[in-house]
Design an enzyme around this catalytic site. Structure first.
Site, mmCIF file in Angstrom:
data_model
loop_
_atom_site.group_PDB
_atom_site.id
_atom_site.type_symbol
_atom_site.label_atom_id
_atom_site.label_comp_id
_atom_site.label_asym_id
_atom_site.label_seq_id
_atom_site.Cartn_x
_atom_site.Cartn_y
_atom_site.Cartn_z
ATOM 1 N N HIS A 492 -63.477 41.556 -35.085
ATOM 2 C CA HIS A 492 -64.205 41.618 -33.809
ATOM 3 C C HIS A 492 -63.515 40.819 -32.720
ATOM 4 C CE1 HIS A 492 -67.737 43.865 -35.116
ATOM 5 N NE2 HIS A 492 -67.641 43.204 -36.272
ATOM 6 N N ASP A 512 -62.283 49.096 -3.203
ATOM 7 C CA ASP A 512 -63.216 47.979 -3.018
ATOM 8 C C ASP A 512 -64.668 48.441 -3.099
ATOM 9 O OD1 ASP A 512 -61.111 46.237 -2.711
ATOM 10 O OD2 ASP A 512 -61.136 46.312 -0.508
ATOM 11 N N GLU A 522 -68.490 49.528 -26.403
ATOM 12 C CA GLU A 522 -67.157 49.871 -25.888
ATOM 13 C C GLU A 522 -67.249 50.866 -24.738
ATOM 14 O OE1 GLU A 522 -67.944 52.661 -29.395
ATOM 15 O OE2 GLU A 522 -68.428 50.630 -28.743
#
Length: 609
Positions: A492, A512, A522
């Site tokens: 992990h 931005d 994930e």
């Protein structure tokens, strides 16, 4: 609250109920009550049409036949009501006696009272139990008379008088059967009617007047309780100020004692025995708290003689609480009042000496103590010398509380100024801490990206902007391929390293105005303002290539990572969850087609391979 405002608030509470009662009295119908020809009763002594106070006929002894309206009571003695019995009462009759009153209600009285509610008779406080009869019928009573005797002498009650009890010519004979209690109680306190209001009127009006009469006393008790709790709170904030502790306890004790003097106490689920024990315990404990509070306020040393005198009240408190009501209380109350007299001398002398030496709080306290001492002396004379006077202890408590409030105000103001400065200093630090906490609540601790909550807030704001100004935006949901295998093979810690590095790679390609967040595990999610499905597809393709071309190093391993992307364009009016669900479906379709894909929502087709 400044002490001046507290005084104004107290005056308003004190005067408002009386004003309300006056208005009710002006608007309520009056009853015309006249006396039947009867030598023992003079109608002129009852100036108020409602009042039943005045001359009744009285006879010591006990005979059930004395309740009958036809009884010849011309030989009975005239006696004022309310009025305590003489010393020792009537031991030869077992402290039993009867009162009788003949009335004639005029036609106007019978026509004006509320037919639904009926007439009512209000009786005040009677030592120590009684029964009330109207034209020979029992209306009710308080306590129980011998042979199964039970005292209950503080209760005021209103009894319903049915219209059919009044004679055809309006004649009404009231008979009051009274038990004065034990011989010891009669010796110390007397017996018979001794306080409260005795009146005849509309039943519902009498109930209402009874409630209104209790409002000032209950308001004072509430005020004292508020004083007490507030100063206990101040003591909790600053344990060095012992004065707040003793003043708070004294105020709560006074509030408890004051409540026990009202009729509201009978709403509590307690017997008369318990209520009386609470009352006696509260008043016996009052000198202990008062002496401690005054000496702490004046910063005066407590000598061993003063401490012994203070603690000498504790046995009386235990006796008052643990011993049953009646004889024991009758004996100890007189001793308590006599033993309390030195307080009325010691405290003013001590305060006077401190006042002459320039103590800042002594002057105000001296005035309050003088008023309190005068009211205590008045009430002691009522009990010990049978002086006929109104009880003023409530006024004394109010004066003492106001004096203490002013004295404590000076200390409190100083402490408050110090607290305000501390608050001002800490407010800035607190604001900065809150800002950091707010940011932390929206941020994923591993990657530094927005978390699910932060992304939803940004997306909801974008939906509102599009609704107001028009435009469009797209949502992209991305998932690292075979991430579970990576965790299983390298651990992990490696997975966390990859997540952190991937988040850095993803952010490099964004504008931005774009937002990226870790959606969970994930998975990453993107918010692309002013971007349609085609533009989002192009950007997702670049991100996919960027990740695939990047070698991720972990310890001695070089890892190549791929990601699959699902894209959905937000449709006007739809909730955010629906748009994300369509992006998730596209992502799932990309996984089915071999991963490392960019899949749009349109018909499940791969837009970039």
């Amino acid at each position: 609250m400044p002490w001046a405002l507290r005084l104004v608030f107290l005056v308003v509470l004190w005067l408002a109920p009386g004003f309300a009662a006056g208005v009710l009295a002006l608007e309520s119908p009056r009853f015309e009550v006249a006396a039947r020809e009867w030598p023992a009763v003079d109608a002129s002594v009852r100036t108020d049409p409602y009042s039943l106070e005045g001359v009744w006929l009285f006879q010591p002894g006990d005979d059930p036949a004395w309740a009958e309206p036809s009884l010849d009571d011309s030989a009975w003695q005239a006696r004022a009501l309310p009025e305590r019995w003489s010393d020792n009462g009537y031991p030869e009759t077992g402290q039993l006696g009867w009162y009788r009153l003949r009335l004639v209600l005029t036609d106007g009285a019978l026509a004006n009272y509320n037919i639904d509610a009926g007439l009512g008779i209000r009786l005040g406080k009677i030592l120590s139990a009684y029964e009330i009869y109207a034209n020979g019928r029992l209306l009710g009573g308080v306590g129980r008379l011998p042979p199964i005797a039970r005292v209950d002498y503080d209760r005021e009650k209103v009894y319903h008088l049915p219209r059919d009890l009044v004679g055809p010519a309006g004649e009404l004979v009231l008979a009051l059967r009274v038990w004065g209690g034990s011989d010891i109680m009669a010796e110390h306190w007397g017996g018979g009617p001794y306080g409260g209001g005795y009146s005849l009127g509309d039943y519902r009006d009498l109930l209402l007047y009874g409630v209104v009469d209790e409002v000032p006393a209950v308001a004072l008790c509430t005020l004292f309780l508020g004083f007490g709790l507030y100063h206990l709170y101040l003591y909790r904030r600053n344990r060095q100020e012992k004065l707040f502790l003793w003043f708070g306890l004294l105020a709560i004790n006074i509030a408890l004692y004051g409540l026990m003097l009202t009729q509201v106490k009978y709403l509590l689920p307690m017997s008369f025995q318990v209520l009386k024990e609470v009352e006696i315990g509260a008043i016996y404990f009052m000198p202990v708290l008062a002496l401690q509070m005054i000496w702490v306020l004046l910063d005066a040393p407590v000598t061993w003689i003063m401490r012994a005198y203070q603690l000498s009240f504790i046995p009386l408190v235990l006796i008052g609480v643990l011993e049953p009501v009646t004889d024991t209380h009758a004996r100890t109350l007189a001793y308590f009042q006599l033993w309390s007299i030195p307080i009325l001398l010691i405290c003013p002398i001590q305060v006077w000496q401190k006042m002459r030496s320039g103590h800042p709080e002594a002057r105000t306290l001296f005035i309050g103590l003088l008023i309190f001492g005068a009211t205590c002396a008045n009430d002691i004379l009522i009990d010990l010398a049978r002086v006929e006077s109104a009880r003023l202890i409530t006024v004394g408590f109010m004066a003492l509380m106001l004096a203490m409030a002013v004295s404590l105000g000076n200390r409190f103001t100083t402490m408050l100024n110090r607290l305000e400065q501390e608050v001002a200093d800490r407010t800035l630090a607190l604001s900065e801490a809150n800002r950091r906490l707010a940011e932390a609540a929206r941020q994923d601790p591993l990657t530094g990206l927005l978390n699910r909550r932060g992304f939803v807030e940004e997306a909801e704001a974008e939906i509102k902007r599009v609704f107001r100004r028009g435009g469009e935006f797209s949502v992209v949901l991305a998932d690292i391929d075979h991430f579970k295998q990576l965790n299983d093979r390298f651990g992990h810690a490696c997975g966390d390293h990859v997540l952190s590095r991937v988040s850095t790679v993803l952010q490099r390609r964004l504008r931005d105005v774009d937002r990226v967040a870790r959606w969970g595990g994930e998975e990453f999610i993107f918010l692309l303002p002013e971007t349609g499905l085609e533009g989002a597809t192009v950007l997702a393709g670049k991100l996919r290539d960027e990740v695939a071309e990047n070698m991720f190093e972990y310890k001695d391993h070089r890892l190549q990572i791929t990601m699959t992307f699902g894209i959905a364009r937000h449709r006007t009016g739809e909730p955010l969850d629906a748009c994300i669900a369509r992006a998730d479906s596209a992502l799932y379709e990309g996984k089915k087609q071999g991963r490392n894909q960019v899949m749009g929502e349109s018909q499940g087709l791969a837009l970039v391979t």
